[in-house]
Design a protein around this motif. Structure first.
Motif, PDB file in Angstrom:
ATOM      1  N   GLN A   1      20.374   5.029  11.672  1.00  0.00           N
ATOM      2  CA  GLN A   1      21.674   4.641  11.113  1.00  0.00           C
ATOM      3  C   GLN A   1      21.508   4.083   9.699  1.00  0.00           C
ATOM      4  O   GLN A   1      22.062   4.603   8.737  1.00  0.00           O
ATOM      5  CB  GLN A   1      22.331   3.606  12.025  1.00  0.00           C
ATOM      6  CG  GLN A   1      23.681   3.123  11.520  1.00  0.00           C
ATOM      7  CD  GLN A   1      24.369   2.234  12.538  1.00  0.00           C
ATOM      8  OE1 GLN A   1      24.772   2.679  13.599  1.00  0.00           O
ATOM      9  NE2 GLN A   1      24.477   0.961  12.227  1.00  0.00           N
TER      10      GLN A   1
ATOM     11  N   HIS B   1      22.500   0.949   2.456  1.00  0.00           N
ATOM     12  CA  HIS B   1      23.455   0.256   3.333  1.00  0.00           C
ATOM     13  C   HIS B   1      22.914   0.087   4.743  1.00  0.00           C
ATOM     14  O   HIS B   1      22.494   1.052   5.373  1.00  0.00           O
ATOM     15  CB  HIS B   1      24.770   1.037   3.434  1.00  0.00           C
ATOM     16  CG  HIS B   1      25.531   1.057   2.160  1.00  0.00           C
ATOM     17  ND1 HIS B   1      25.479   2.100   1.284  1.00  0.00           N
ATOM     18  CD2 HIS B   1      26.360   0.130   1.605  1.00  0.00           C
ATOM     19  CE1 HIS B   1      26.240   1.844   0.229  1.00  0.00           C
ATOM     20  NE2 HIS B   1      26.779   0.645   0.395  1.00  0.00           N
TER      21      HIS B   1
ATOM     22  N   TRP C   1      14.213   2.367   7.868  1.00  0.00           N
ATOM     23  CA  TRP C   1      14.016   1.332   8.870  1.00  0.00           C
ATOM     24  C   TRP C   1      13.916   1.806  10.321  1.00  0.00           C
ATOM     25  O   TRP C   1      13.291   1.106  11.133  1.00  0.00           O
ATOM     26  CB  TRP C   1      15.083   0.215   8.814  1.00  0.00           C
ATOM     27  CG  TRP C   1      14.758  -0.857   7.815  1.00  0.00           C
ATOM     28  CD1 TRP C   1      15.458  -1.130   6.673  1.00  0.00           C
ATOM     29  CD2 TRP C   1      13.647  -1.762   7.839  1.00  0.00           C
ATOM     30  NE1 TRP C   1      14.854  -2.151   5.988  1.00  0.00           N
ATOM     31  CE2 TRP C   1      13.738  -2.568   6.679  1.00  0.00           C
ATOM     32  CE3 TRP C   1      12.588  -1.993   8.696  1.00  0.00           C
ATOM     33  CZ2 TRP C   1      12.822  -3.571   6.377  1.00  0.00           C
ATOM     34  CZ3 TRP C   1      11.670  -2.988   8.405  1.00  0.00           C
ATOM     35  CH2 TRP C   1      11.804  -3.756   7.262  1.00  0.00           C
TER      36      TRP C   1
ATOM     37  N   THR D   1      18.333 -10.235  11.716  1.00  0.00           N
ATOM     38  CA  THR D   1      18.783  -9.220  10.744  1.00  0.00           C
ATOM     39  C   THR D   1      19.194  -7.922  11.428  1.00  0.00           C
ATOM     40  O   THR D   1      20.261  -7.384  11.146  1.00  0.00           O
ATOM     41  CB  THR D   1      17.636  -8.922   9.747  1.00  0.00           C
ATOM     42  OG1 THR D   1      17.195 -10.143   9.184  1.00  0.00           O
ATOM     43  CG2 THR D   1      18.086  -7.981   8.664  1.00  0.00           C
ATOM     44  N   TYR D   2      18.314  -7.435  12.334  1.00  0.00           N
ATOM     45  CA  TYR D   2      18.660  -6.116  12.881  1.00  0.00           C
ATOM     46  C   TYR D   2      19.771  -6.228  13.916  1.00  0.00           C
ATOM     47  O   TYR D   2      20.091  -7.296  14.380  1.00  0.00           O
ATOM     48  CB  TYR D   2      17.427  -5.347  13.377  1.00  0.00           C
ATOM     49  CG  TYR D   2      16.616  -5.855  14.540  1.00  0.00           C
ATOM     50  CD1 TYR D   2      17.167  -6.196  15.765  1.00  0.00           C
ATOM     51  CD2 TYR D   2      15.214  -5.910  14.433  1.00  0.00           C
ATOM     52  CE1 TYR D   2      16.381  -6.598  16.833  1.00  0.00           C
ATOM     53  CE2 TYR D   2      14.417  -6.314  15.502  1.00  0.00           C
ATOM     54  CZ  TYR D   2      15.018  -6.644  16.700  1.00  0.00           C
ATOM     55  OH  TYR D   2      14.250  -7.039  17.741  1.00  0.00           O
ATOM     56  N   GLU D   3      20.358  -5.104  14.170  1.00  0.00           N
ATOM     57  CA  GLU D   3      21.537  -5.027  15.052  1.00  0.00           C
ATOM     58  C   GLU D   3      22.680  -5.883  14.531  1.00  0.00           C
ATOM     59  O   GLU D   3      23.459  -6.436  15.304  1.00  0.00           O
ATOM     60  CB  GLU D   3      21.182  -5.422  16.494  1.00  0.00           C
ATOM     61  CG  GLU D   3      20.254  -4.465  17.191  1.00  0.00           C
ATOM     62  CD  GLU D   3      20.801  -3.056  17.282  1.00  0.00           C
ATOM     63  OE1 GLU D   3      21.983  -2.855  16.949  1.00  0.00           O
ATOM     64  OE2 GLU D   3      20.024  -2.160  17.634  1.00  0.00           O
ATOM     65  N   GLY D   4      22.745  -6.011  13.233  1.00  0.00           N
ATOM     66  CA  GLY D   4      23.840  -6.769  12.632  1.00  0.00           C
ATOM     67  C   GLY D   4      23.324  -8.074  12.081  1.00  0.00           C
ATOM     68  O   GLY D   4      22.908  -8.959  12.834  1.00  0.00           O
ATOM     69  N   GLU D   5      23.341  -8.176  10.749  1.00  0.00           N
ATOM     70  CA  GLU D   5      22.854  -9.380  10.070  1.00  0.00           C
ATOM     71  C   GLU D   5      23.699 -10.566  10.554  1.00  0.00           C
ATOM     72  O   GLU D   5      24.916 -10.458  10.710  1.00  0.00           O
ATOM     73  CB  GLU D   5      22.965  -9.125   8.553  1.00  0.00           C
ATOM     74  CG  GLU D   5      22.141 -10.043   7.700  1.00  0.00           C
ATOM     75  CD  GLU D   5      22.763 -11.405   7.526  1.00  0.00           C
ATOM     76  OE1 GLU D   5      22.024 -12.397   7.442  1.00  0.00           O
ATOM     77  OE2 GLU D   5      24.014 -11.467   7.499  1.00  0.00           O
TER      78      GLU D   5
HETATM   79  C1  LIG Z   1      12.369  -4.814  12.029  1.00  0.00           C
HETATM   80  C2  LIG Z   1      13.600  -4.022  11.740  1.00  0.00           C
HETATM   81  C3  LIG Z   1      13.896  -2.928  12.534  1.00  0.00           C
HETATM   82  C4  LIG Z   1      15.032  -2.157  12.260  1.00  0.00           C
HETATM   83  N1  LIG Z   1      15.272  -1.044  13.016  1.00  0.00           N
HETATM   84  C5  LIG Z   1      16.324  -0.233  12.694  1.00  0.00           C
HETATM   85  C6  LIG Z   1      16.563   0.963  13.433  1.00  0.00           C
HETATM   86  O1  LIG Z   1      15.856   1.281  14.365  1.00  0.00           O
HETATM   87  N2  LIG Z   1      17.591   1.760  13.074  1.00  0.00           N
HETATM   88  C7  LIG Z   1      18.423   1.442  12.041  1.00  0.00           C
HETATM   89  O2  LIG Z   1      19.345   2.196  11.778  1.00  0.00           O
HETATM   90  N3  LIG Z   1      18.235   0.282  11.352  1.00  0.00           N
HETATM   91  C8  LIG Z   1      17.209  -0.553  11.645  1.00  0.00           C
HETATM   92  N4  LIG Z   1      17.000  -1.709  10.928  1.00  0.00           N
HETATM   93  C9  LIG Z   1      17.913  -2.038   9.825  1.00  0.00           C
HETATM   94  C10 LIG Z   1      18.838  -3.182  10.168  1.00  0.00           C
HETATM   95  O3  LIG Z   1      19.762  -2.812  11.148  1.00  0.00           O
HETATM   96  C11 LIG Z   1      19.541  -3.664   8.899  1.00  0.00           C
HETATM   97  O4  LIG Z   1      18.549  -4.180   8.038  1.00  0.00           O
HETATM   98  C12 LIG Z   1      20.578  -4.705   9.223  1.00  0.00           C
HETATM   99  O5  LIG Z   1      21.688  -4.115   9.861  1.00  0.00           O
HETATM  100  C13 LIG Z   1      21.034  -5.512   7.984  1.00  0.00           C
HETATM  101  O6  LIG Z   1      21.554  -4.681   7.008  1.00  0.00           O
HETATM  102  P1  LIG Z   1      21.015  -4.732   5.482  1.00  0.00           P
HETATM  103  O7  LIG Z   1      19.546  -4.604   5.523  1.00  0.00           O
HETATM  104  O8  LIG Z   1      21.808  -3.726   4.765  1.00  0.00           O
HETATM  105  O9  LIG Z   1      21.354  -6.169   4.981  1.00  0.00           O
HETATM  106  P2  LIG Z   1      22.442  -6.552   3.894  1.00  0.00           P
HETATM  107  O10 LIG Z   1      23.772  -6.261   4.449  1.00  0.00           O
HETATM  108  O11 LIG Z   1      22.096  -5.966   2.587  1.00  0.00           O
HETATM  109  O12 LIG Z   1      22.249  -8.121   3.894  1.00  0.00           O
HETATM  110  C14 LIG Z   1      21.752  -8.878   2.774  1.00  0.00           C
HETATM  111  C15 LIG Z   1      22.580 -10.159   2.626  1.00  0.00           C
HETATM  112  O13 LIG Z   1      23.921  -9.826   2.311  1.00  0.00           O
HETATM  113  C16 LIG Z   1      24.827 -10.546   3.128  1.00  0.00           C
HETATM  114  N5  LIG Z   1      26.020  -9.739   3.402  1.00  0.00           N
HETATM  115  C17 LIG Z   1      26.130  -8.409   3.544  1.00  0.00           C
HETATM  116  N6  LIG Z   1      27.392  -8.062   3.838  1.00  0.00           N
HETATM  117  C18 LIG Z   1      28.115  -9.188   3.895  1.00  0.00           C
HETATM  118  C19 LIG Z   1      29.470  -9.488   4.170  1.00  0.00           C
HETATM  119  N7  LIG Z   1      30.344  -8.528   4.478  1.00  0.00           N
HETATM  120  N8  LIG Z   1      29.878 -10.771   4.142  1.00  0.00           N
HETATM  121  C20 LIG Z   1      29.004 -11.749   3.865  1.00  0.00           C
HETATM  122  N9  LIG Z   1      27.694 -11.528   3.595  1.00  0.00           N
HETATM  123  C21 LIG Z   1      27.250 -10.264   3.613  1.00  0.00           C
HETATM  124  C22 LIG Z   1      24.053 -10.798   4.406  1.00  0.00           C
HETATM  125  O14 LIG Z   1      24.551 -11.942   5.098  1.00  0.00           O
HETATM  126  C23 LIG Z   1      22.629 -11.016   3.883  1.00  0.00           C
HETATM  127  O15 LIG Z   1      22.486 -12.380   3.534  1.00  0.00           O
HETATM  128  C24 LIG Z   1      15.883  -2.507  11.194  1.00  0.00           C
HETATM  129  C25 LIG Z   1      15.594  -3.635  10.409  1.00  0.00           C
HETATM  130  C26 LIG Z   1      14.467  -4.386  10.674  1.00  0.00           C
HETATM  131  C27 LIG Z   1      14.156  -5.569   9.807  1.00  0.00           C
END
Ligand SMILES: Cc1cc2nc3c(=O)[nH]c(=O)nc-3n(C[C@H](O)[C@H](O)[C@H](O)COP(=O)(O)OP(=O)(O)OC[C@H]3O[C@@H](n4cnc5c(N)ncnc54)[C@H](O)[C@@H]3O)c2cc1C
Ligand SMILES: CCCCCCCCCCCCCCCC(=O)SCCNC(=O)CCNC(=O)[C@H](O)C(C)(C)COP(=O)(O)OP(=O)(O)OC[C@H]1O[C@@H](n2cnc3c(N)ncnc32)[C@H](O)[C@@H]1OP(=O)(O)O
Length: 721
Positions: A199, A204, A237, A480-484
């Motif tokens: 995903q 993003h 990821w 972080t994962y499954e929704g920050e």
């Molecule tokens: C170990 C690991 C395994 C993972 N496995 C998978 C996987 O199998 N499949 C997959 O698809 N993904 C996977 N992920 C990705 C993970 O789901 C995302 O990293 C996660 O959903 C957070 O999204 P982002 O990285 O875009 O963070 P961002 O959204 O960029 O967050 C960065 C900062 O921005 C802030 N922020 C963002 N939007 C808002 C808002 N609307 N309001 C206020 N603050 C906001 C957040 O609070 C945070 O402080 C994995 C990540 C990790 C670390």
């Protein structure tokens, strides 16, 4: 056995076996869990060198080997009940696992009792072959196959097949049409298809509506054409994507008949099932080393005009007809179902990670002696320092609280997702709000708590032999994962505010937000001095009430601040952003209330007086400690007065002393065997120092007496100086 730890156990005021039974959900469950754990502990195939002494590639190799062995052995032993699968995997995977209270065995009997003859003929042989495979069970409710995804997911150290089991299969099952299930499920089950959930993109993760990957329908060939149009659209990821998986469920923007219909899920072959080489148009690999998750090949995926048949779009809810006509799903949030599942389960994960950390830190604190308490006397156990108790005992109480909340969340998920499978979506918003908020609340608290446990072990907590660094790096991405977490808290706030508005409009609320209907929840502002304190700090019911009123107050405050922003003619979005600190605070208070309430409710199920007494002490400690940390909120809401805060500090100290004699027994009740903790500091026998020395001798740097760098660099340097 270390004499300190023996004495600790002799001091216990309660029968710890009874407490273990409560945590497991019954004596028979404890016995069966232990039986299953012994199957692994006595199995030479699962003995291997400490992962801490291996390179990343070796760790990945060992993890894949272990996954393969587990699948075969579960089949060989005929273990098919999800709880039993967890018990088995927890030990096989090492130090990061615990059993999950999922009751799944009921579904196969449901299949037998509720299917029409035609359905029976179609599905039962399939279901029974799954049973023979021994890792899953499935059934059929009405016309829809219902699958308990929990049976796929282990909890503990991550492994390369996690995403296949935890997200790929559940998504397949929840979103496929029956024909798709027939085409894909058995190969996936037999691991001919190894899948992941792709995903997140480089650009993003959170804002999934903005994902850029496209799936454009071509009616002339009845195929979708998948593309990653930009650098930021590269999938980034997904676990197991880099090297392990040969298929991915790719979330992409669906285009048909010239229109975009938003995000949909597509089963996409990425590697050849014979050679495992990437397929044409697929650029795939590992994203490199991370903070932890060394065993997992989190990967990248770039798609260049990759064509997949129309049938590969998951079509249980939304559909694309052969001519390209799009048919809408009953709810566009159903695509997000797998995330709701994992969020629900992560709540129990928080309890596991924190209870393991507390076990290690408290056992170690019972055998570690340091400094002088009274001149001339022997050095005391560090557990006798009040500050050490203040660091650890509230966390111990939190671990128990989260355990009970995890049980509740899992039960609630299964109840509501059962309704959803029968076409009743009415409770989906509550499930989403509850799972998002509790996921964030419990992971934040556990994450911080693990680090406190590590530091409470002094220098030795920093050694990997303590296991605490590994627990931390494995657990921390749950924030972080499954929704920050912040974003999840804001989702819960959205639901709370909607509910608040409905309550104000006279609508009767049900479920966990029904307190917003109560007239006393709509507090009028009072000055602190004029408002009589309403909390009895020794009465748990009164404290639950206080948490409820605090939540109601903070929801109201957030609503008013938002309203204030809107009155300044700000757009909804800007008003929301300008109120988001208050919104997160309201969600946090709401979740805190839910946790305290569930902990208190659990006590009424405990019959044994001594166990009831020790759990009540912990519940009181949890509740009062939370008030002390958030005293401003309680003062601001007029629920407490300043003299009461002082009483709370005194009472907290008294509670620490009450728990002190039971501390080791309480962590023993979590019943983690040494093989599962894998921590020299947390050993059951307390013999820390001699085993620490043995562990260090196994460090690869000690394989030779003189390291080659001496000859390569230092000797030449010395000769030059
Ligand atoms: C170990 C690991 C395994 C993972 N496995 C998978 C996987 O199998 N499949 C997959 O698809 N993904 C996977 N992920 C990705 C993970 O789901 C995302 O990293 C996660 O959903 C957070 O999204 P982002 O990285 O875009 O963070 P961002 O959204 O960029 O967050 C960065 C900062 O921005 C802030 N922020 C963002 N939007 C808002 C808002 N609307 N309001 C206020 N603050 C906001 C957040 O609070 C945070 O402080 C994995 C990540 C990790 C670390
Ligand atoms: C045993 C188990 C152990 C497990 C533990 C161990 C596992 C072992 C290792 C695993 C290894 C790691 C595995 C990581 C795997 C990934 O991380 S996979 C990627 C996960 N990614 C995410 O979670 C992304 C987070 N983002 C989102 O969920 C959404 O985009 C957001 C943030 C909710 C916003 O979505 P949106 O569509 O913009 O929605 P928004 O406009 O805010 O809201 C619209 C409406 O939809 C509702 N809504 C939003 N989402 C939902 C939903 N999901 N459901 C229902 N309604 C929803 C809103 O409430 C709102 O309702 P209304 O108020 O309008 O009534």
């Amino acid at each position: 056995m270390n004499p300190d730890i023996v004495r600790e156990r002799e001091n216990a005021s309660f029968n710890l076996e009874l407490l273990t039974n409560i945590l497991d959900g019954g004596e028979d469950k404890t016995n069966r869990r232990r039986e299953i754990e012994s199957l692994v502990i006595g199995d030479p195939d699962f003995q291997h060198e400490d992962l801490n002494f291996m390179s990343r590639s070796e760790r990945y190799d060992a993890a894949v080997k272990k996954s393969a062995q587990m699948i075969l052995k579960l089949r060989e032993y005929g273990i098919s009940d999800p709880e039993e699968i967890y018990a088995y995997k927890r030990v096989a995977r090492g130090e990061f696992q615990e059993p999950l209270g999922v009751h799944f065995v009921m579904f196969v009997p449901t299949l037998h009792s509720q299917c029409t003859p035609e359905q029976h003929q179609k599905w039962v042989p399939l279901a029974e072959s799954f049973q023979m495979l021994g890792t899953y069970a499935q059934t059929e409710l009405g016309h829809e196959r219902f699958f308990d995804p929990c049976s796929c997911v282990h909890r503990g150290r991550p492994e390369p097949l996690d995403l296949h089991l935890g997200m790929f299969l559940p998504t397949l099952l929840n979103q496929s049409s029956p024909a798709q299930l027939d085409a894909f499920f058995m190969p996936a089950w037999n691991l001919e298809i190894i899948g992941t959930y792709a995903q997140t993109e480089m650009g993003h993760g959170t804002h999934i509506r903005a994902l850029e990957t496209t799936a454009t329908y071509d009616p002339s060939t009845q195929e979708f054409v998948l593309n990653s149009p930009t650098i930021s659209s590269i999938k980034w990821w997904p676990g197991g994507l880099g090297k392990t998986a040969n298929h991915a469920i790719v979330l992409a923007q669906l285009y048909t008949q010239g229109r975009c219909h938003g995000l949909h899920a597509f089963i996409t072959p990425i590697r050849c099932m014979k050679t495992h080489m990437p397929l044409p148009g697929v650029v795939v690999g590992d994203i490199g080393p991370k903070f932890g998750f060394d065993e997992v090949d989190n990967g990248y995926l770039k798609l260049e005009n990759v064509r997949i048949p129309r049938e590969n779009m998951l079509m249980k809810y939304a559909k694309v007809e052969p001519d390209g006509t799009y048919m809408k799903p009953p709810s566009d949030k159903l695509t997000y179902g797998t995330m709701v599942f994992i969020r629900s389960m992560i709540v129990g994960e928080s309890a596991r990670a924190l209870s393991k950390s507390c076990t290690i830190a408290i056992r170690y604190s019972a055998v570690r002696h340091q400094s002088e308490l009274r001149p001339g006397e022997p050095e005391p156990q560090i557990l006798d320092y009040q500050t050490q108790q203040f660091k650890l005992f509230p966390l111990l109480a939190t671990a128990f609280a989260f355990h009970f909340v995890g049980q509740y969340m899992s039960k609630t998920y299964h109840r509501i997702s059962g309704d959803i499978n029968q076409g009743d979506f009415s409770e989906l918003p509550e499930l989403h709000a509850l799972s998002a908020g509790l996921k964030a609340f419990t992971t934040w608290a556990a994450n911080a708590g693990i680090e406190v446990c590590r530091m409470s072990c002094g220098g030795h907590g920093y050694s990997r032999c303590s296991s605490l660094p590994d627990i931390y790096v494995t657990f921390t991405p749950t924030c972080t994962y499954e929704g920050e977490n912040t974003v999840m808290m804001l989702q819960t706030a959205r639901y709370l505010l909607k509910s608040y508005k409905q309550a104000r409009a006279g609508q009767q609320l049900t479920g966990i937000v029904s307190y917003l209907n109560e007239p006393q929840s709509r507090l009028q502002p009072h000055s602190v001095s004029s408002r009589p304190a309403i909390v009895d700090i020794n009465d748990l019911a009164s404290l639950v009430e206080a948490y409820k009123l605090r939540a109601a107050k903070l929801v109201e405050l957030a609503a008013k601040n938002l309203q204030g922003e809107l009155q300044q003619r700000k757009s909804n979005e800007d008003a929301w952003n300008n109120s988001s600190i208050d919104l997160v605070r309201a969600s946090d208070a709401h979740c805190h209330y839910v946790v305290v309430k569930l902990f208190a409710a659990k006590l009424s199920e405990v019959g044994d007086t001594a166990v009831h007494s020790v759990l009540s002490t912990l519940a009181l400690l949890y509740a009062l400690h939370g008030i002390a940390l958030n005293s401003g909120d309680f003062l601001q809401a007029g629920l407490l007065n300043v003299p009461q805060l002082d009483h709370i500090s005194q009472r907290l100290k008294a509670l620490l002393s009450e728990i002190r004699p039971d501390a080791v027994a309480l962590v023993d009740a979590f019943d983690y065997r040494d093989e599962m903790l894998n921590s020299v500091l947390g050993r059951y026998d307390g013999n820390v120092y001699e085993n620490m020395f043995e562990w260090a001798k196994r460090s690869p740097l000690n394989h030779t007496e003189v390291h080659e760098s001496q000859h390569k660099y230092l000797k030449p340097l010395q000769s030059k100086l």
